[in-house]
Design a protein around this motif. Structure first.
Motif, PDB file in Angstrom:
ATOM      1  N   PRO A 138     -26.102   9.076  10.625  1.00 49.86           N
ATOM      2  CA  PRO A 138     -26.165   9.078  12.093  1.00 49.86           C
ATOM      3  C   PRO A 138     -25.191  10.068  12.733  1.00 49.86           C
ATOM      4  O   PRO A 138     -25.559  10.806  13.654  1.00 49.86           O
ATOM      5  CB  PRO A 138     -25.836   7.626  12.468  1.00 49.86           C
ATOM      6  CG  PRO A 138     -26.314   6.835  11.287  1.00 49.86           C
ATOM      7  CD  PRO A 138     -25.975   7.702  10.103  1.00 49.86           C
ATOM      8  N   ALA A 139     -23.973  10.133  12.224  1.00 51.61           N
ATOM      9  CA  ALA A 139     -22.992  11.077  12.778  1.00 51.61           C
ATOM     10  C   ALA A 139     -23.387  12.516  12.496  1.00 51.61           C
ATOM     11  O   ALA A 139     -23.230  13.392  13.357  1.00 51.61           O
ATOM     12  CB  ALA A 139     -21.603  10.780  12.208  1.00 51.61           C
ATOM     13  N   LEU A 140     -23.919  12.797  11.307  1.00 50.43           N
ATOM     14  CA  LEU A 140     -24.348  14.156  10.981  1.00 50.43           C
ATOM     15  C   LEU A 140     -25.539  14.587  11.843  1.00 50.43           C
ATOM     16  O   LEU A 140     -25.608  15.739  12.276  1.00 50.43           O
ATOM     17  CB  LEU A 140     -24.709  14.271   9.493  1.00 50.43           C
ATOM     18  CG  LEU A 140     -23.545  14.279   8.520  1.00 50.43           C
ATOM     19  CD1 LEU A 140     -24.049  14.229   7.080  1.00 50.43           C
ATOM     20  CD2 LEU A 140     -22.675  15.502   8.732  1.00 50.43           C
ATOM     21  N   VAL A 141     -26.455  13.671  12.085  1.00 46.55           N
ATOM     22  CA  VAL A 141     -27.600  13.989  12.954  1.00 46.55           C
ATOM     23  C   VAL A 141     -27.098  14.289  14.362  1.00 46.55           C
ATOM     24  O   VAL A 141     -27.532  15.262  14.993  1.00 46.55           O
ATOM     25  CB  VAL A 141     -28.641  12.848  12.955  1.00 46.55           C
ATOM     26  CG1 VAL A 141     -29.687  13.059  14.033  1.00 46.55           C
ATOM     27  CG2 VAL A 141     -29.298  12.733  11.581  1.00 46.55           C
ATOM     28  N   CYS A 142     -26.171  13.490  14.856  1.00 42.46           N
ATOM     29  CA  CYS A 142     -25.596  13.750  16.186  1.00 42.46           C
ATOM     30  C   CYS A 142     -24.933  15.116  16.229  1.00 42.46           C
ATOM     31  O   CYS A 142     -25.104  15.865  17.201  1.00 42.46           O
ATOM     32  CB  CYS A 142     -24.596  12.659  16.560  1.00 42.46           C
ATOM     33  SG  CYS A 142     -25.365  11.096  17.006  1.00 42.46           S
ATOM     34  N   ARG A 143     -24.185  15.434  15.196  1.00 42.96           N
ATOM     35  CA  ARG A 143     -23.506  16.740  15.153  1.00 42.96           C
ATOM     36  C   ARG A 143     -24.506  17.882  15.240  1.00 42.96           C
ATOM     37  O   ARG A 143     -24.304  18.865  15.955  1.00 42.96           O
ATOM     38  CB  ARG A 143     -22.677  16.853  13.880  1.00 42.96           C
ATOM     39  CG  ARG A 143     -21.819  18.126  13.864  1.00 42.96           C
ATOM     40  CD  ARG A 143     -20.941  18.187  12.667  1.00 42.96           C
ATOM     41  NE  ARG A 143     -21.757  18.645  11.538  1.00 42.96           N
ATOM     42  CZ  ARG A 143     -21.307  18.761  10.310  1.00 42.96           C
ATOM     43  NH1 ARG A 143     -20.080  18.411  10.020  1.00 42.96           N
ATOM     44  NH2 ARG A 143     -22.085  19.202   9.357  1.00 42.96           N
TER      45      ARG A 143
ATOM     46  N   ASP B 296     -29.916   6.752  14.485  1.00 43.77           N
ATOM     47  CA  ASP B 296     -29.775   6.090  13.193  1.00 43.77           C
ATOM     48  C   ASP B 296     -30.556   6.909  12.182  1.00 43.77           C
ATOM     49  O   ASP B 296     -31.225   7.884  12.548  1.00 43.77           O
ATOM     50  CB  ASP B 296     -30.277   4.648  13.276  1.00 43.77           C
ATOM     51  CG  ASP B 296     -29.635   3.726  12.242  1.00 43.77           C
ATOM     52  OD1 ASP B 296     -28.864   4.215  11.391  1.00 43.77           O
ATOM     53  OD2 ASP B 296     -29.897   2.513  12.291  1.00 43.77           O
ATOM     54  N   ASP B 297     -30.527   6.543  10.927  1.00 44.96           N
ATOM     55  CA  ASP B 297     -31.247   7.343   9.941  1.00 44.96           C
ATOM     56  C   ASP B 297     -32.658   6.823   9.682  1.00 44.96           C
ATOM     57  O   ASP B 297     -33.613   7.577   9.735  1.00 44.96           O
ATOM     58  CB  ASP B 297     -30.452   7.499   8.650  1.00 44.96           C
ATOM     59  CG  ASP B 297     -30.111   6.188   7.967  1.00 44.96           C
ATOM     60  OD1 ASP B 297     -30.172   5.124   8.625  1.00 44.96           O
ATOM     61  OD2 ASP B 297     -29.762   6.213   6.779  1.00 44.96           O
ATOM     62  N   ILE B 298     -32.794   5.529   9.413  1.00 43.29           N
ATOM     63  CA  ILE B 298     -34.100   4.978   9.046  1.00 43.29           C
ATOM     64  C   ILE B 298     -34.417   3.769   9.921  1.00 43.29           C
ATOM     65  O   ILE B 298     -33.591   2.871  10.053  1.00 43.29           O
ATOM     66  CB  ILE B 298     -34.131   4.571   7.556  1.00 43.29           C
ATOM     67  CG1 ILE B 298     -33.846   5.786   6.664  1.00 43.29           C
ATOM     68  CG2 ILE B 298     -35.481   3.958   7.186  1.00 43.29           C
ATOM     69  CD1 ILE B 298     -33.656   5.462   5.193  1.00 43.29           C
ATOM     70  N   LEU B 299     -35.603   3.744  10.489  1.00 40.84           N
ATOM     71  CA  LEU B 299     -36.072   2.620  11.292  1.00 40.84           C
ATOM     72  C   LEU B 299     -36.926   1.714  10.408  1.00 40.84           C
ATOM     73  O   LEU B 299     -37.867   2.182   9.780  1.00 40.84           O
ATOM     74  CB  LEU B 299     -36.897   3.119  12.477  1.00 40.84           C
ATOM     75  CG  LEU B 299     -37.630   2.063  13.303  1.00 40.84           C
ATOM     76  CD1 LEU B 299     -36.636   1.195  14.050  1.00 40.84           C
ATOM     77  CD2 LEU B 299     -38.594   2.715  14.258  1.00 40.84           C
TER      78      LEU B 299
END
Length: 158
Positions: free
Chosen positions: A48-53, A112-115
Motif C-alpha cells: 500500500p505504501a509503495l503504491v501510494c509513493r 490496499d493491495d488485494i481486495l
C-alpha cells in the motif's frame, strides 16, 4: 506476483503496475489524497505504501498517513465475508480530521493491495469519514476471484 512483491518489494514492478492502473482512474477536479492501509503485523505489507509513493510520483497525488490500527485483528485468509466484516469492525482510527479547507472537494482514496471481501476498506473508510474526510473509493492492485460452487460455476445472483 503480488504475493512475491509483498515479500520482496520491487519499486520498478510496483511502478509498472501503477502505470497500468492509472489508465483506468477518473480525472478528478482536484488531485486525490491517497491513504495507505496500515498493517497490523510486525512484518508490515509494503505494497500500500509503495503504491501510494508511485501515485504521488506518477500522477502528482498527495499522500497522507491518516490511518492507524486501533487494535490487532485475526488473519483473514480463512474467514468468510461475515467474519471478515466483524473482524475488521473498529480496527482503524483516523489520526486527524481535515484542516480548514483541506477536505473541501478533495477526493480521498484508500489504497490496499488485494481486495477480497471489502471488509478492510469499509472499516478504513468508516474511520476516515467519522472525522470528516470524503472517501470516494478503494484503490487495489488486484481482486480475488469470486468463490465457486462445488460444480465449478460462480454462484448465481448479484
Amino acid at each position: 506476483m503480488l504475493l512475491g512483491l509483498r515479500q520482496r518489494p520491487e519499486p520498478a514492478g510496483v511502478g509498472a503496475l501503477v502505470t497500468v492502473l492509472a489508465e483506468g482512474l477518473p480525472q478528478w477536479r482536484q488531485r486525490p489524497l491517497v491513504v495507505p492501509v496500515p498493517s497490523w503485523k510486525r512484518q508490515a505489507n509494503p505494497l500500500p505504501a509503495l503504491v501510494c509513493r508511485e501515485l504521488v510520483r506518477q500522477l502528482g497525488y498527495r499522500r497522507a498517513d491518516l490511518l492507524e490500527r486501533s487494535r490487532p485483528v485475526l488473519g483473514q485468509h480463512h474467514l468468510g465475508r461475515t467474519l471478515r466484516l466483524a473482524n475488521q469492525e473498529g480496527a482503524f482510527r483516523c489520526r486527524r480530521g481535515p484542516r480548514l479547507g483541506e477536505a473541501l472537494g478533495r477526493p480521498v482514496l484508500i489504497v490496499d493491495d488485494i481486495l477480497t471481501s471489502g471488509a478492510t476498506g469499509c472499516s478504513a473508510a468508516t474511520a476516515l469519514e467519522t472525522l470528516g474526510w470524503q472517501v470516494v473509493g478503494l484503490l487495489c492492485l488486484a481482486r480475488t476471484p469470486r468463490s465457486r460452487t462445488r460444480t465449478g460455476r460462480p454462484p448465481s445472483g448479484p
